[in-house]
Motif scaffolding. Structure first.
Motif, PDB file in Angstrom:
ATOM      1  N   LEU A 260      51.421  63.982  62.598  1.00  0.00           N
ATOM      2  CA  LEU A 260      52.069  62.742  63.030  1.00  0.00           C
ATOM      3  C   LEU A 260      51.774  61.622  62.040  1.00  0.00           C
ATOM      4  O   LEU A 260      50.622  61.429  61.622  1.00  0.00           O
ATOM      5  N   PHE A 261      52.824  60.884  61.698  1.00  0.00           N
ATOM      6  CA  PHE A 261      52.692  59.731  60.812  1.00  0.00           C
ATOM      7  C   PHE A 261      53.465  58.569  61.427  1.00  0.00           C
ATOM      8  O   PHE A 261      54.490  58.766  62.081  1.00  0.00           O
TER       9      PHE A 261
ATOM     10  N   HIS B 240      56.826  59.658  63.105  1.00  0.00           N
ATOM     11  CA  HIS B 240      57.447  60.849  62.518  1.00  0.00           C
ATOM     12  C   HIS B 240      56.571  62.058  62.848  1.00  0.00           C
ATOM     13  O   HIS B 240      55.381  62.080  62.511  1.00  0.00           O
ATOM     14  N   ASP B 241      57.168  63.023  63.488  1.00  0.00           N
ATOM     15  CA  ASP B 241      56.476  64.270  63.838  1.00  0.00           C
ATOM     16  C   ASP B 241      56.976  65.352  62.873  1.00  0.00           C
ATOM     17  O   ASP B 241      58.125  65.802  62.965  1.00  0.00           O
TER      18      ASP B 241
ATOM     19  N   ALA C 279      41.696  56.741  53.612  1.00  0.00           N
ATOM     20  CA  ALA C 279      41.431  56.892  55.050  1.00  0.00           C
ATOM     21  C   ALA C 279      42.724  57.362  55.715  1.00  0.00           C
ATOM     22  O   ALA C 279      43.277  58.376  55.321  1.00  0.00           O
ATOM     23  N   ASP C 280      43.249  56.609  56.697  1.00  0.00           N
ATOM     24  CA  ASP C 280      44.470  57.063  57.375  1.00  0.00           C
ATOM     25  C   ASP C 280      45.749  56.570  56.701  1.00  0.00           C
ATOM     26  O   ASP C 280      46.853  56.915  57.120  1.00  0.00           O
ATOM     27  N   LEU C 281      45.635  55.764  55.643  1.00  0.00           N
ATOM     28  CA  LEU C 281      46.808  55.282  54.916  1.00  0.00           C
ATOM     29  C   LEU C 281      47.246  56.332  53.895  1.00  0.00           C
ATOM     30  O   LEU C 281      46.442  56.805  53.096  1.00  0.00           O
TER      31      LEU C 281
ATOM     32  N   VAL D 275      52.676  55.172  55.022  1.00  0.00           N
ATOM     33  CA  VAL D 275      52.596  55.504  56.445  1.00  0.00           C
ATOM     34  C   VAL D 275      51.129  55.639  56.841  1.00  0.00           C
ATOM     35  O   VAL D 275      50.242  55.768  55.990  1.00  0.00           O
ATOM     36  N   ARG D 276      50.903  55.617  58.142  1.00  0.00           N
ATOM     37  CA  ARG D 276      49.575  55.867  58.689  1.00  0.00           C
ATOM     38  C   ARG D 276      49.555  57.250  59.319  1.00  0.00           C
ATOM     39  O   ARG D 276      50.430  57.594  60.108  1.00  0.00           O
TER      40      ARG D 276
END
Length: 685
Positions: free
Chosen positions: A517-518, A526-527, A576-578, A590-591
């Motif tokens: 997932l983003f 977005h899956d 990290a999540d970026l 996106v994250r």
């Protein structure tokens, strides 16, 4: 380089017989680095000053010596003239260059520099004083025969004068400026402008003038020596602005180029303005022009301008070098060099144009702009110049302007200069913060811009929502996010301590897709579902897509089409999540979302979140009061500007979690409006 004493307060004064060997730049970031670059080319030593927030800034590391100004805000640091002069003396500097902004147009600071026996690399004190008040300067220019827009006393503004523009008398850069179209808005906007002007320039004085909804912002670069020579070096057009702050500048002006006789009249007015105040050094005379070529004096900036590189590129002059030489008493040739080619500059900001230009803060993980031929230097062939105050890892804070860089192109024609610059920005890798990059590219490629139709209402005319839209299409964004997912899978395999050689999501028997997932700021969640079957990847919703290569930082996909497959290359970076994906299709950030979320992280409906770090300066409503949609609840100060936080819907203000003076971080819950309760309260009335 020698300089002589000037007891009259003219530019370049210092003790008799000395020579400038070391220059302190009373500024920060890109501005300081620009001056340092010329000093190094001239063999002159450099001294930096810095705030606590700027301790790790590139300009500090580049200087031969650096002196701390304790504190963070401009009022504590870069606006403290006495501390800057002490720093110059402590570090052995014999001259001070003010840069642009902060104290660059402060006559008292210039006087103090001269009184300390230091060279002031700027215009005469009297000229700063005369032009420092925009009210007084207009009267002086009017008397000298320069066309002006009449200044209005705020207390005398009537409905017949509307719309009017409130301006800070002591500053520029859009600070302290407000457009007023209704008399009821006049007083509160004047007060807001005064606060902003006080914060940015230390002077709350404001005035009004008639506001022209459309017009062309044309300015003339002047350079004058102490021997009577005044150059009108060239004009620039700076009409594309947001909040009265320039975004794109170019030289020469398309309007002037196509209007017969306009350049000669502009240059004569600029020389007349400079001569009227005995000006020396570098300065800019700004005008507002209409499509017929008529123009009116706006102000004179008694300093170097942010946009000076476009003049340098079209003249071959190093304007900072000329400032240093003029301050030392050198003479200019009788005539300036001829103009050649075309140059365009964009200001790359950490801001979100699509959301009311909200400034951003945080870490710049990467800034890499292709086609850069030089930094802080002249361009003599088609290419791109970069002037920036940040590098990879720099932190953009809340205390200063959020400009990341000036990106400048030069070419023989305007069309080529625009194309070069747009392409460089499109392909740039800028990771970590939301920027105005996409907007800049869309403007540079817009038919109206390419036709030279660039008045001050450009964003309103052509639709900010359209111009601020992402460069990448929805389908290409989805493809980039697929690449991010496959790169993430490759990274997991590379980091695996057991079974790293097995395909991602491998099972003994056929199974369901693996999902990642983003979250995109513009298109939501977005899956991405994918399966590996006998070494071949299948991506849900992307029939026929072929994975050619996948590593943690690079993915190559063969994208099917009516005329066959096309290979697309994607570069992937993770912080990290970026996740940042760069490709010729356009940039995507996106994250990456966790598969399971903590309920404690959920935010209550109606919460007003801080869009940026900042300081609470006012509250506009009390807990329990009914508020209307769009009603201001509180005001934040960040990046030297005021930002209004308004109610998202009508309702009851059920909570205010901050107090005046409190510092808040981005995402903090400032207040809560209960829409349901508000509806009931309204009905009960």
């Amino acid at each position: 380089m020698t300089a002589s004493r000037s007891d009259s307060g003219r530019g370049g004064g210092r003790a008799t017989g000395g020579s400038v060997t070391t220059v302190l730049v009373a500024n920060r970031g890109e501005i300081a680095r620009r001056v340092f670059a010329t000093c190094r080319r001239m063999g002159i030593g450099t001294v930096a000053v810095y705030s606590d927030a700027d301790a790790a800034a590139p300009h500090v590391a580049e200087a031969d010596a650096a002196v701390l100004l304790p504190g963070n805000t401009p009022a504590e640091t870069y606006l403290r003239g006495e501390l800057i002069i002490e720093a110059a003396l402590a570090a052995g500097a014999d001259a001070i260059h003010p840069g642009y902004g902060f104290l660059s147009e402060n006559a008292d600071f210039a006087k103090a520099v001269l009184a300390a026996g230091l060279v002031w690399i700027g215009p005469p004190v009297e000229a700063i004083e005369q032009m420092g008040s925009k009210v007084a300067s207009k009267k002086m220019m009017d008397a000298a025969g320069v066309p002006v827009l009449a200044e209005l006393d705020p207390a005398e503004v009537t409905a017949a004068h509307l719309p009017v523009l409130i301006k800070a008398s002591a500053g520029g850069g859009g600070r302290g400026m407000r457009v007023v179209r209704a008399l009821a808005e006049l007083e509160p906007q004047i007060e807001a402008a005064r606060r902003e002007a006080e914060s940015a320039f230390g002077d709350p004085t404001v005035f009004c003038e008639r506001y022209l909804e459309t017009g062309r912002h044309i300015e003339v670069q002047v350079m004058a020596d102490t021997h009577g020579t005044i150059w009108a070096v060239g004009e620039r057009e700076c009409s594309i602005q947001r909040r009265h702050q320039k975004v794109i500048e170019e030289a020469p002006s398309p309007l002037v180029e196509r209007t017969e006789g306009m350049r000669a009249r502009l240059f004569e007015a600029a020389r007349l303005a400079s001569g009227a105040i005995g000006y020396t050094g570098a300065g800019t005379v700004e005008f507002l022009a209409d499509e017929r070529g008529d123009f009116f004096f706006l102000e004179m900036n008694t300093r170097l301008q942010v946009e000076h590189p476009v003049t340098e590129c079209t003249t071959g002059l190093d304007l900072v070098r000329l400032q240093l030489e003029v301050a030392a008493g050198a003479s200019l040739p009788a005539e300036p060099p001829a103009l050649h080619g075309h140059s365009i500059e964009v200001r790359l900001y950490a801001e979100d144009p699509a959301h009311d230009w909200q400034p951003q803060s945080g870490t710049v993980h990467r800034i890499d702009i292709p086609s850069v031929v030089t930094e802080f230097d002249l361009l003599d062939r088609p290419g791109v110049r970069l002037d920036t105050g940040v590098v990879d890892g720099s932190v953009v804070g809340v205390h200063y302007d959020p400009m990341l860089a000036k990106v400048i192109s030069y070419a023989e024609t305007r069309g080529e200069a625009a194309r070069l610059l747009a392409n460089a920005l499109h392909r740039a890798r800028i990771h970590g913060l939301v920027t105005n990059r996409d907007l800049l590219v869309r403007v540079l490629r817009h038919p109206a811009f390419l036709a030279g139709d660039t008045d001050t209402a450009f964003f309103a005319t052509h639709g900010l929502d359209t111009l601020a839209a992402p460069l990448v299409s929805e389908s290409d964004e989805a493809l980039s996010i697929v690449a991010a997912a496959l790169a993430d899978a490759a990274a997991n395999r590379a980091a695996a301590r057991v079974g790293g050689g097995l395909p991602s999501g491998w099972r003994n028997l056929p199974s369901q897709s693996t999902h990642k997932l983003f979250e995109s700021r513009t298109s939501g969640i977005h899956d991405v579902g994918y399966r590996y079957t006998r070494g071949v990847v299948s991506v849900d919703g992307h029939d026929g897509l072929e994975l050619v290569e996948a590593t943690p930082d690079r993915v190559v996909l063969a994208v099917p089409g009516e005329r066959g497959a096309v290979r697309r290359h994607f570069a992937i970076a993770r912080y990290a999540d970026l996740v940042c994906v760069d490709s010729p299709l356009g940039p995507v950030s996106v994250r990456k979302l966790a598969r399971f979320t903590d309920p404690a992280d959920q935010v209550a409906t109606g919460s007003l979140l801080a869009p940026m770090p900042g300081s609470v300066i006012r509250l506009g409503a009390e807990v329990g009061s009914h508020v209307e949609q769009g009603q201001p609840i509180l005001w934040l100060e960040a990046m030297k500007m005021e930002h209004t936080i308004a109610a998202p819907a009508a309702g009851v203000l059920s909570a205010v979690n901050v107090t005046v003076g409190q510092q808040v971080e981005v995402g903090a819950v400032l207040a809560v409006v209960d829409p349901a309760e508000g509806t009931e309260t309204q009905e009960s009335k």
